[in-house]
Scaffold this motif. Structure first.
Motif, short mmCIF file in Angstrom:
data_model
loop_
_atom_site.label_atom_id
_atom_site.label_comp_id
_atom_site.label_asym_id
_atom_site.label_seq_id
_atom_site.Cartn_x
_atom_site.Cartn_y
_atom_site.Cartn_z
N LEU A 1 0.83 -1.20 0.00
CA LEU A 1 0.00 0.00 0.00
C LEU A 1 0.87 1.26 0.00
O LEU A 1 0.62 2.20 -0.75
CB LEU A 1 -0.94 0.01 1.21
N GLU B 1 -5.62 11.76 -0.13
CA GLU B 1 -4.40 12.55 0.06
C GLU B 1 -3.71 12.84 -1.27
O GLU B 1 -2.61 13.39 -1.31
CB GLU B 1 -3.43 11.81 1.00
N ALA C 1 1.29 17.59 0.44
CA ALA C 1 2.75 17.49 0.30
C ALA C 1 3.38 17.15 1.65
O ALA C 1 4.28 16.31 1.75
CB ALA C 1 3.31 18.79 -0.25
N GLN C 2 2.86 17.80 2.71
CA GLN C 2 3.36 17.55 4.05
C GLN C 2 3.10 16.09 4.46
O GLN C 2 3.97 15.42 5.01
CB GLN C 2 2.65 18.49 5.02
N PHE D 1 5.56 13.86 2.70
CA PHE D 1 6.88 14.00 3.30
C PHE D 1 6.98 13.08 4.52
O PHE D 1 7.93 12.31 4.67
CB PHE D 1 7.13 15.46 3.69
N GLU D 2 5.98 13.15 5.38
CA GLU D 2 6.00 12.32 6.60
C GLU D 2 5.99 10.84 6.24
O GLU D 2 6.65 10.02 6.88
CB GLU D 2 4.82 12.68 7.50
N GLU E 1 7.22 9.48 3.54
CA GLU E 1 8.57 9.13 3.05
C GLU E 1 9.53 8.92 4.22
O GLU E 1 10.39 8.04 4.18
CB GLU E 1 9.11 10.23 2.14
N VAL E 2 9.40 9.76 5.25
CA VAL E 2 10.25 9.61 6.44
C VAL E 2 9.98 8.24 7.08
O VAL E 2 10.90 7.51 7.43
CB VAL E 2 10.00 10.74 7.46
N ARG E 3 8.71 7.90 7.22
CA ARG E 3 8.38 6.60 7.82
C ARG E 3 8.98 5.45 7.01
O ARG E 3 9.58 4.54 7.56
CB ARG E 3 6.85 6.44 7.91
N GLY F 1 11.51 5.58 5.14
CA GLY F 1 12.96 5.62 5.29
C GLY F 1 13.42 4.97 6.59
O GLY F 1 14.42 4.25 6.62
N LEU F 2 12.68 5.21 7.68
CA LEU F 2 13.03 4.60 8.97
C LEU F 2 12.92 3.08 8.90
O LEU F 2 13.70 2.36 9.51
CB LEU F 2 12.13 5.15 10.08
N LEU F 3 11.97 2.60 8.16
CA LEU F 3 11.76 1.15 8.08
C LEU F 3 12.77 0.48 7.16
O LEU F 3 12.92 -0.74 7.19
CB LEU F 3 10.33 0.85 7.60
N VAL G 1 15.81 0.28 7.35
CA VAL G 1 16.88 -0.39 8.10
C VAL G 1 16.64 -1.90 8.17
O VAL G 1 17.58 -2.69 8.25
CB VAL G 1 16.98 0.21 9.53
N LEU G 2 15.38 -2.30 8.09
CA LEU G 2 15.04 -3.72 8.23
C LEU G 2 15.50 -4.55 7.04
O LEU G 2 15.57 -5.77 7.12
CB LEU G 2 13.53 -3.89 8.42
N LEU H 1 14.30 -4.59 19.31
CA LEU H 1 14.39 -3.13 19.28
C LEU H 1 15.45 -2.64 20.25
O LEU H 1 16.15 -1.65 19.97
CB LEU H 1 13.02 -2.51 19.59
#
Lengths: 332, 332
Positions: free
Chosen positions: A133, A171, A281-282, A285-286, A288-290, A292-294, A296-297, A328
């Motif tokens: 998704l 969105e 857009a905001q 952005f958020e 994309e950040v999420r 990006g954090l994931l 690492v897996l 974690l």
């Protein structure tokens, strides 16, 4: 360097309105390959550098949602042909997270919207297969940007069902249309208020022949239900509204389009149009950040830990919660 | 300490099958408050320490999906009353991500399943409001665990629509049932193959009165479509299957229950039952890890960055992609 040259050619082709270039561009943004991703971002940059549409000349992004059986394809075909006949260029994209597992609907998209797909001013893109998704959202957003760069006047973003995909589409779009079929009054409860609150227009389809009385009743029911909702700041009086249409006969399609245009004009004047796009857009952005954090897996040591703890959980040696907490801790 | 004592009381109440204790326990796992979360985990630990149901005595978790209008509530009421009449204890939970924005369906849950809700051997819990999809999944999973600890024989997990929530439910249940309404043959394409591949049973409801012929045709259509899918390793011959039922008259409900029991027996013998539960535990472990990684965004410095970069994106000073990349660089 070769990639950059190709992207400039592709960008030029898309900006010139070449449908094949657009299709290739969308294939590029849909690709999961890392080198394709780099090229896709370069393409988007090149198109952005080539200039945004002037204010008031952006494509109108219309989100369209409806459960299976309401006649979405027939509606898009009739509505799209009407806009094309008025000289507009129309793109149709689909957001379909339920195809993630298997790659689309049973009959696929080829038999759908046959007449619209033959129009030179129309562009139809079925939903990509094998996507999550989150990925679907990013790719659809980028596909919308490509369609805008290609000069389409209207981008229809279609989605299926009642759930998370509506949130994604709301969105992405400027106007959200909910398509319904005629139904008994007791089925009103089936439409969740969350979806109704997203909708700018509720269109009750199949208002023709024997179903017309039922369609008119359903429309009245929803008009009544919409009246119970608080008016939103970005809406003029009379919105959101419920109307009846027949994709089969074309009845009501012109009125629906007028309603959409009036809403757009009102929102542009009041600054709500720009505000909504800024908020979107905001949001992305958020997101994309999420993502990006994931990311690492996907790499060591997290990848191996995920496998080892996962085995322990599958064997019943640890509960999911405890295993997650331990993993974690070591990552942190 | 007081919390621990309360949790032991609550755990004892739940294990004794007290419905009020169960309801309080579910309220606890649904709470977003940090201190409630700690108590909730202690409660789950206490119940786990009190012992798992013996193999073969676990609750049967049945996932039930269907778009609005197919008669889900009537089905659950009739099906649940049938099981209760056979001496079983039945819990009904709902997964409804579309209520995240507004808190539930227009008419709410109070008017639904009136007779079943009066049965002492039944327990009905509407979907929690104001929850994200990820949170809904965790809470529903924990609510299922509480119902199992309370000794329910069957836990029905209901979901609405065609989308992401089905994936959540399919990762929570032992058997997945798709409920449909009679429809014209051309509406078959509306059911995505992904959903059909999740389904163990497809039940065409409203096979009564004037709709019976249409229901039989729809059932035959889906039986044909299921025949096109590859048989899954965990299925005996003849599954997944399509049947017609009438929640109104009760026709076909007993046969549907027999089909479910036969499937469960087969999967238990072949080890697929245990394998599926192990895979689900692994899935939820990974989901907990993902949620844990994202938790950083709720605290400084990420929280402030999210706000500042978000403002820049909303003002059009940066694209969502570039802003996300910069923020991730500073976090990394």
């Amino acid at each position: 360097m070769a990639g950059t040259g190709r992207n400039l050619d592709l960008a030029a082709g898309i900006a010139a309105g070449d449908r094949r270039a657009l299709a290739r561009g969308i294939t590029l943004v849909e690709s999961g390959r890392a080198d394709h991703r780099t090229e896709a971002l370069a393409l988007l940059e090149a198109l952005k550098a080539a200039g945004q549409p002037a204010a008031g000349r952006e494509a109108l992004r219309i989100g369209l949602s409806g459960t299976p059986g309401v006649g979405k394809s027939t509606f898009i075909e009739s509505f799209g042909l009407m806009l094309v006949a008025q000289g507009m260029r129309v793109a149709v994209l689909a957001v379909d997270p339920s195809s993630a597992r298997s790659g689309g609907s049973i009959l696929g998209d080829k038999t759908r919207m046959e007449r619209l797909s033959r129009e030179p001013r129309a562009f139809i893109r079925p939903s990509p297969s094998q996507a999550q998704l989150g990925g679907v959202a990013r790719r659809t957003r980028e596909a919308v940007a490509l369609c805008e760069a290609a000069g389409f006047d209207v981008v229809l973003i279609e989605t299926v069902g009642v759930g998370q995909s509506e949130t994604v589409v709301s969105e992405l779009c400027d106007i959200f249309v909910l398509l319904l079929a005629p139904a008994g009054g007791d089925e009103l409860q089936g439409v969740k208020r969350g979806i109704m609150e997203m909708a700018d227009l509720i269109l009750v389809n199949k208002a023709d022949g024997a179903l017309k009385p039922a369609a008119m009743r359903t429309m009245a029911d929803y008009a009544g239900a919409l009246g119970l909702l608080r008016r939103r700041a970005q809406d003029p009086a009379g919105y959101p509204c419920a109307m009846s249409v027949s994709a089969e006969t074309g009845d009501g399609l012109a009125s629906a389009w007028e309603k959409m245009q009036a809403l757009v004009a009102w929102r542009r004047e009041g600054g709500h149009w720009q505000g909504r796009r800024a908020g979107q857009a905001q949001h992305w952005f958020e997101e994309e950040v999420r993502q990006g954090l994931l990311a690492v897996l996907a790499h060591e040591p997290a990848r191996g830990q995920l496998a080892r703890f996962g085995d322990a959980v599958a064997q019943g040696l640890m509960t999911p919660e405890v295993a997650a907490a331990r993993m974690l801790d070591t990552l942190g």
